[in-house]
Scaffold this active site. Structure first.
Site, PDB file in Angstrom:
ATOM      1  CB  SER A 325      -0.903   0.008   1.234  1.00  0.00           C
ATOM      2  OG  SER A 325      -1.651  -1.181   1.273  1.00  0.00           O
ATOM      3  CB  CYS A 382     -10.219   2.103   1.150  1.00  0.00           C
ATOM      4  SG  CYS A 382     -11.540   1.213   0.314  1.00  0.00           S
TER       5      CYS A 382
END
Lengths: 634, 357
Positions: A325, A382
């Site tokens: 991420s 997310c």
């Protein structure tokens, strides 16, 4: 004129031919002169010269130059040359080697290993050279030998300089080390330049700046007595010391960062964003380079090589990890630059499905994030938001955009052997895998998984590029160079290199949005890292957490079955910089199999920032205090 | 129809020299394969240049002479100016595996231009024509001396003087100049600085200063002398292998050769050089054109001057100036130029054969 030449042609021909004939006679006279001269030397005076050559007492001895020292940015010594005493033997001057060795062994401890190495050298190197029998004599041994020296013609104690690394293993992955020149290196170096030197930079800075550090060999004309022992120096051309290097590395920060990592495997890269100067370059675990300087013994080397923690691996440079991420903010920026708006919302039910497919790409939290805009998608990391964004951008745009931040290409650091990493594209997959690109692969590329691989250094540069709002600098370990010649103090500075392809015109408003999200990761209660590092800070900080599924970082490792689970845990990643307004330090942290990026990697970054920014502030205020209160005794 | 025309006696002689170079370099360079590889590469390039140059019609050189000379002059001036500003003495052009000096162009440019100036008018030259030839000769010589590169200056000057000699510079003037030189020698010697005088005296008696100016000469003479009639054998020269000799794989390679192959080897080598030079003179003798005759004679004889100056200095007969042993010493700068010269000679030769056919 033409006429003239025609008229005189015959006469001219005769003239020149006559002169050519004369040249032929001169040729023979010249050659006869040479022959006579050589005959005089080789035949007539042969005996005289034969005696002279056997009794030659003047020889040219190479004087090795002093290798340049290496300092950190605060002037701390990282690599120096310490005097040691060696016991050396010139075989040609020894009548009975066995007897001599036996005699010497009575006063100086000689290990079987040293003896073996000496005998190997005897066979491979000429007998008029000094061969080292023992390195690093104690003062007592030196004294004992000196008293008895007359008994050992051909043996001598020499003071030599030996490379030493006072920080031991702390900096080995950036400094490298020097070691004995091996056969492969011997074939590729200029033997003249390495006269009298037995060492060469093997890795890291020592290797990269070898030609600067080496210096220039000098020569001495030495008159010797009949035993070959030097009597006096007749003439000398002094050696020129190598250049000293001053690095951007902050040794204390480096030590601190490694201590914080403790016994966890991983890397920390810290970069000064404005200059690209590398402040810390940590790969953990490490090993002691001092053992390698004179050749490490087989057992110790075997232990290092077979250690499952793999200390010899320079993870910061060679380790290739899925960035996870930590690249989401780049994907977000790509989205904004390609028509997404900051307020656009994506609903996250905990999974994402491509049209016409039943496969569910999961978000990292099963319950989902609900309606999410870009800033909170960065803060909460997310996955579903970025699946959708990646899908709308497509792999081609993703590849180009992420590539412009340095993913998939060399950073240009001043170290050898840097890998490219991997930023996948359609073309790459067809070429390497021979298969077309699938849409699902675009999705996982959008969250830094799949084929994408980045080195800690690349992530550090990416972090610095974020801090510079898109301007990518080349990471630079060296700060400047000081000429070692002695006279004068000529310094050579290295100016920061800004990569051409980094001059992408970003909409700065988009950058503000991204940075708000990255700041929120740390400072907003919703941010993934807030719980672990967000409180009680005295400076602003922007970052991005990452947790990456395990990829084998290198080949050939035989994993112990009982440890399998440990080596299968996720890698923890964190990239960040601070302070946000005027970034002084950008960082990338990777902890192998550490688990969550927010709980494991982020606190490491926080501690390093706390330490570095406090030290910087202290220094500033200290120097300020010195100016305002000159008598305070500070 | 295109076909490669070469003069085989010359090619074989030059190949033998190249081979000798590799053999002795293995010994002189401390058995370093890198040196051998580099030297082989240079030899290949040099032979390629030879073949290329030998295919050019020899009349072209007469037409191109002023251009080649002019370009060389410009480069020399540029090098000199650049050298001053750059401080780091930029005499070289780097081509990767070998380096190239602009003064190399002049090694062929000067003889071409001197020959061109003289061959345009009737021979023997008038005083005026002789004067312009000497200007053409000494201008670049001066520029190269300024670099400073004494060895190349000497060789280029000699190559020009050979042409003046070939063009028919009267014997009586030669005798006069020679006599003048001999007579003025003591006067000139007295004008020199004491250290320069010492250097010259050292040449006649190196043992008067065995550890200073005489060191190189003495060590080199010991090596040659120790070789004896048959030499110590390949790789066996103690004087050479013990590294008493400086520059032993470049300018002083002859002393390594002499120590290891002895007088027999030296005789063979000098014979080879003599035959190559004689072949060049023979080709020049048989050509039909004054310009080519002058140029060919100069190219051939300059080759031998290299040998003479190098062996002379290595054997302690001449002062030490940096002149390599042609095609044997390690180093590429002069090799390519030499081979280019031989290429021109071969061009002259094959052109000659075609004419007579």
């Amino acid at each position: 004129m033409e006429q003239l030449e025609l008229k005189d042609y015959l006469h001219e021909t005769k003239l020149i031919q006559g002169r050519l004939f004369a040249l032929g006679i001169i040729l023979i006279l010249l050659v006869l002169t040479l022959m006579t001269r050589v005959w005089y030397l080789q035949i007539y005076q042969h005996e005289k010269f034969d005696v002279l050559s056997k009794d030659n007492r003047v020889r040219l001895v190479a004087v090795p130059p002093i290798r340049g020292q290496i300092y950190d940015r605060k002037g701390r010594v990282l690599a120096e040359n310490l005097p040691i005493f060696t016991l050396e033997i010139v075989p040609d001057q020894v009548a009975d080697m066995r007897a001599l060795l036996d005699e010497v062994a009575r006063i100086v401890m000689i290990s079987p290993n040293q003896l073996k190495r000496f005998e190997a050298a005897l066979r491979s190197r000429p007998g008029f050279e000094a061969h080292i029998l023992k390195l690093n004599l104690s003062e007592e041994e030196v004294a004992r030998f000196m008293v008895n020296q007359h008994r050992f013609p051909g043996a001598q104690v020499q003071a030599r300089l030996q490379r030493s690394y006072p920080y031991g293993g702390e900096l080995v992955h950036v400094l490298g080390y020097v070691g004995r020149i091996n056969q492969r290196e011997k074939d590729s170096i200029d033997p003249q330049a390495y006269k009298g030197t037995e060492y060469i930079g093997k890795l890291g800075i020592e290797e990269y700046y070898e030609s600067e550090l080496l210096g220039k060999v000098g020569f001495e004309q030495i008159e010797t007595n009949a035993h070959g022992r030097p009597i006096r120096t007749l003439d000398r051309m002094p050696a020129v010391s190598g250049n000293d290097l001053v690095l951007n590395i902050d040794a204390e920060l480096q030590v601190k960062a490694r201590q914080i990592l403790g016994d966890r495997r991983g890397s920390v890269i810290a970069i000064e964003p404005a200059t690209g100067g590398v402040l810390a370059f940590v790969s953990n675990p490490t090993y002691d380079p001092n053992k390698f300087v004179n050749g490490i013994d087989h057992r110790s080397y075997g232990e290092l090589r077979d250690d499952p923690q793999r200390p010899l691996l320079n993870r910061a440079l060679y380790g290739r990890y899925a960035p996870g991420s930590t690249i989401k903010q780049l994907v977000a920026l790509a989205g904004l630059e390609n028509g997404w708006s900051a307020s656009q919302q994506v609903s996250c039910p905990g999974y994402y499905q491509l049209k016409g497919s039943s496969h569910r790409y999961r978000c990292w939290t099963r319950v989902g994030h609900g309606p999410t805009n870009l800033i909170s998608a960065i803060m909460k990391s997310c996955d579903v938001f970025f699946y959708q964004m990646a899908n709308s951008l497509g792999i081609d745009k993703l590849h180009d955009f992420l590539g412009s931040f340095g993913l998939g290409s060399k950073t240009g650091i001043d170290l050898r052997g840097e890998p490219d990493g991997l930023m996948p594209s359609r073309e790459w997959k067809r070429r390497v895998k021979g298969v077309v690109w699938y849409p699902g692969e675009t999705l996982i590329t959008g969250i830094g998984q799949g084929f994408t691989l980045a080195t800690p250094l690349q992530l550090g540069v990416m972090s610095a590029t974020m801090a510079n709002r898109g301007q990518r600098v080349e990471p630079r370990i060296i700060n400047h160079m000081v000429e070692g010649a002695g006279d004068g103090y000529t310094a050579m500075d290295f100016t920061p290199v800004i990569r051409e392809n980094s001059q992408v015109e970003f909409n700065q408003a988009n950058f503000d949005t991204i940075l708000e999200g990255m700041r929120g990761v740390v400072e907003s209660p919703e941010g993934t890292a807030h719980y672990y590092i967000g409180r009680d800070k005295s400076y602003s900080m922007a970052g991005k957490t990452g947790t990456a599924q395990v990829v084998n970082i290198a080949q050939g490792a035989r994993y112990d079955a009982s440890k399998l689970t440990e080596f299968q845990k996720d890698h923890a990643l964190f990239v960040a910089f601070a302070p946000v307004e005027e970034p002084k330090i950008a960082i990338a942290v990777i902890v192998e199999n550490g688990g969550g990026g927010s709980s494991v990697a982020a606190p490491i970054a926080r501690q390093i920032f706390d330490y570095y920014l406090a030290a910087e502030t202290n220094e500033e205020s200290a120097s300020l205090a010195r100016v305002t209160q000159p008598d305070s005794g500070l | 129809m295109f076909r490669i025309k070469l003069d085989w006696p010359l090619v074989i002689g030059l190949l033998m020299l190249g081979f000798t170079s590799l053999v002795i370099l293995w010994s002189a360079g401390g058995e370093n394969p890198r040196l051998i590889v580099n030297q082989s590469l240079r030899l290949m390039v040099a032979f390629a240049v030879l073949i290329l140059f030998s295919q050019i019609r020899p009349e072209s050189w007469s037409r191109w002479a002023p251009m080649i000379y002019g370009a060389g002059l410009v480069l020399l001036v540029m090098v000199l100016l650049f050298g001053y500003t750059g401080k780091g003495a930029q005499r070289w052009l780097d081509l990767g595996f070998m380096r190239f000096q602009p003064s190399e162009i002049m090694k062929l440019g000067v003889p071409m231009m001197v020959a061109w100036v003289l061959a345009r008018r009737r021979l023997p030259p008038s005083s005026l024509n002789l004067f312009s030839a000497l200007i053409v000769l000494f201008l670049p010589a001066f520029l190269i001396l300024e670099q400073p590169d004494l060895g190349t200056t000497i060789m280029i000057t000699l190559s020009g003087l050979v042409i003046v000699f070939l063009a028919g510079f009267a014997w009586r003037y030669i005798a006069l100049l020679g006599a003048l030189g001999l007579v003025s020698m003591p006067a000139v010697f007295n004008m020199l600085h004491p250290y320069q005088q010492r250097r010259i005296l050292t040449l006649f008696d190196p043992w008067s200063d065995p550890l200073g100016g005489g060191y190189h000469s003495i060590q080199s003479m010991i090596a040659i002398g120790a070789g004896g009639a048959q030499g110590k054998g390949w790789l066996q020269g103690s004087q050479s292998q013990l590294e008493f000799i400086p520059e032993r794989h470049t300018d002083f390679i002859f002393s390594v050769y002499s120590e290891e192959f002895g007088f027999v080897g030296v005789f063979m080598l000098l014979l080879l050089y003599t035959l190559i030079t004689a072949r060049g003179l023979y080709i020049s003798y048989n050509t039909k054109d004054s310009f080519l005759r002058l140029l060919g004679g100069s190219i051939s004889m300059t080759f031998l001057f290299y040998v003479f100056v190098n062996v002379g200095m290595v054997s302690g007969m001449l002062p030490v100036v940096g002149v390599p042993l042609p095609l044997i010493s390690y180093g590429g700068t002069s090799m390519v130029t030499l081979m280019a010269g031989f290429g021109i000679l071969m061009g002259i030769h094959s052109h000659q054969r075609l004419m007579s056919n």
